[in-house]
Motif scaffolding. Sequence first.
Motif, PDB file in Angstrom:
ATOM      1  N   GLU A 177      -4.252  -9.922   4.824  1.00 58.97           N
ATOM      2  CA  GLU A 177      -3.923 -11.494   5.160  1.00 58.97           C
ATOM      3  C   GLU A 177      -2.616 -11.772   5.549  1.00 58.97           C
ATOM      4  OE1 GLU A 177      -6.386 -14.222   5.436  1.00 58.97           O
ATOM      5  OE2 GLU A 177      -7.398 -12.260   5.869  1.00 58.97           O
ATOM      6  N   PRO A 189      -3.103 -15.342   0.962  1.00 66.98           N
ATOM      7  CA  PRO A 189      -4.291 -16.731   0.865  1.00 66.98           C
ATOM      8  C   PRO A 189      -4.053 -17.196  -0.270  1.00 66.98           C
ATOM      9  CG  PRO A 189      -5.168 -14.418   0.421  1.00 66.98           C
ATOM     10  CD  PRO A 189      -3.561 -14.163   1.012  1.00 66.98           C
ATOM     11  N   LYS A 205     -13.242 -17.041  -1.306  1.00 67.08           N
ATOM     12  CA  LYS A 205     -14.407 -17.237  -0.190  1.00 67.08           C
ATOM     13  C   LYS A 205     -14.427 -16.072   0.671  1.00 67.08           C
ATOM     14  CE  LYS A 205     -14.602 -22.223   0.147  1.00 67.08           C
ATOM     15  NZ  LYS A 205     -14.888 -23.375   0.926  1.00 67.08           N
ATOM     16  N   THR A 206     -13.306 -15.161   1.032  1.00 70.57           N
ATOM     17  CA  THR A 206     -13.185 -14.367   1.927  1.00 70.57           C
ATOM     18  C   THR A 206     -12.829 -12.838   1.473  1.00 70.57           C
ATOM     19  OG1 THR A 206     -10.912 -14.691   2.416  1.00 70.57           O
ATOM     20  CG2 THR A 206     -12.675 -15.929   3.769  1.00 70.57           C
ATOM     21  N   SER A 207     -12.486 -12.619   0.128  1.00 70.58           N
ATOM     22  CA  SER A 207     -12.181 -11.326  -0.260  1.00 70.58           C
ATOM     23  C   SER A 207     -13.140 -10.348  -0.819  1.00 70.58           C
ATOM     24  CB  SER A 207     -11.011 -11.586  -1.317  1.00 70.58           C
ATOM     25  OG  SER A 207     -11.581 -12.038  -2.660  1.00 70.58           O
ATOM     26  N   GLY A 208     -14.375 -11.130  -1.023  1.00 64.35           N
ATOM     27  CA  GLY A 208     -15.578 -10.595  -1.798  1.00 64.35           C
ATOM     28  C   GLY A 208     -15.603 -10.414  -3.212  1.00 64.35           C
ATOM     29  N   PHE A 219      -6.532  -6.794   0.368  1.00 63.65           N
ATOM     30  CA  PHE A 219      -6.986  -7.884   1.118  1.00 63.65           C
ATOM     31  C   PHE A 219      -5.830  -8.759   1.208  1.00 63.65           C
ATOM     32  CE2 PHE A 219      -8.436 -12.119   1.570  1.00 63.65           C
ATOM     33  CZ  PHE A 219      -9.487 -12.085   2.524  1.00 63.65           C
ATOM     34  N   VAL A 249      -9.317 -19.599  -0.579  1.00 63.04           N
ATOM     35  CA  VAL A 249      -9.363 -18.509   0.283  1.00 63.04           C
ATOM     36  C   VAL A 249      -9.791 -17.167  -0.136  1.00 63.04           C
ATOM     37  CG1 VAL A 249      -8.625 -17.374   2.195  1.00 63.04           C
ATOM     38  CG2 VAL A 249      -8.234 -19.863   2.115  1.00 63.04           C
ATOM     39  N   SER A 272     -15.292 -13.191  -6.531  1.00 63.11           N
ATOM     40  CA  SER A 272     -15.477 -14.735  -6.768  1.00 63.11           C
ATOM     41  C   SER A 272     -14.153 -15.130  -7.569  1.00 63.11           C
ATOM     42  CB  SER A 272     -16.701 -14.693  -7.647  1.00 63.11           C
ATOM     43  OG  SER A 272     -16.548 -14.480  -8.850  1.00 63.11           O
ATOM     44  N   LYS A 274      -1.479 -13.137   8.806  1.00 63.66           N
ATOM     45  CA  LYS A 274      -1.232 -14.505   9.079  1.00 63.66           C
ATOM     46  C   LYS A 274       0.297 -14.773   8.463  1.00 63.66           C
ATOM     47  CE  LYS A 274      -5.935 -15.414   8.452  1.00 63.66           C
ATOM     48  NZ  LYS A 274      -7.050 -16.036   7.529  1.00 63.66           N
TER      49      LYS A 274
END
Length: 105
Positions: free
Chosen positions: A56, A64, A71-74, A52, A68, A76, A60
């Motif tokens: 990213e 991250p 929230k977005t990598s799966g 991930f 981030v 916690s 980008k």
Amino acid sequence: MPTVTYAGTAVTVNDEGFFTDPAQWREDMAPLIARQEGITQLTDRHWQVIKFMRHEYEAKGTGPTVRVLGKTSGVSVKELYQLFPHGPAKEAAKIAGIPKPRGCV
């Protein structure tokens, strides 16, 4: 810039040990970098975060933040700190062969 050899390949790193050219990174280098960070074995969850981070960065131009990632990598935030106890975004970026994310100390 200093160079370090991982899996028989010399790579250029900055003073903190982050790759200066992420294109030099290969998957077989990750376990060696992880060991230097005190992580003895990379699990599937580690790899999920590492891949991930690379995705990213490629999309980008920077890795991250922890927020981030959580929230977005799966994975916690709590688990991120279990996987990468010395700072998830910074440690995962180093293992993933990308520059230190903005905002990391």
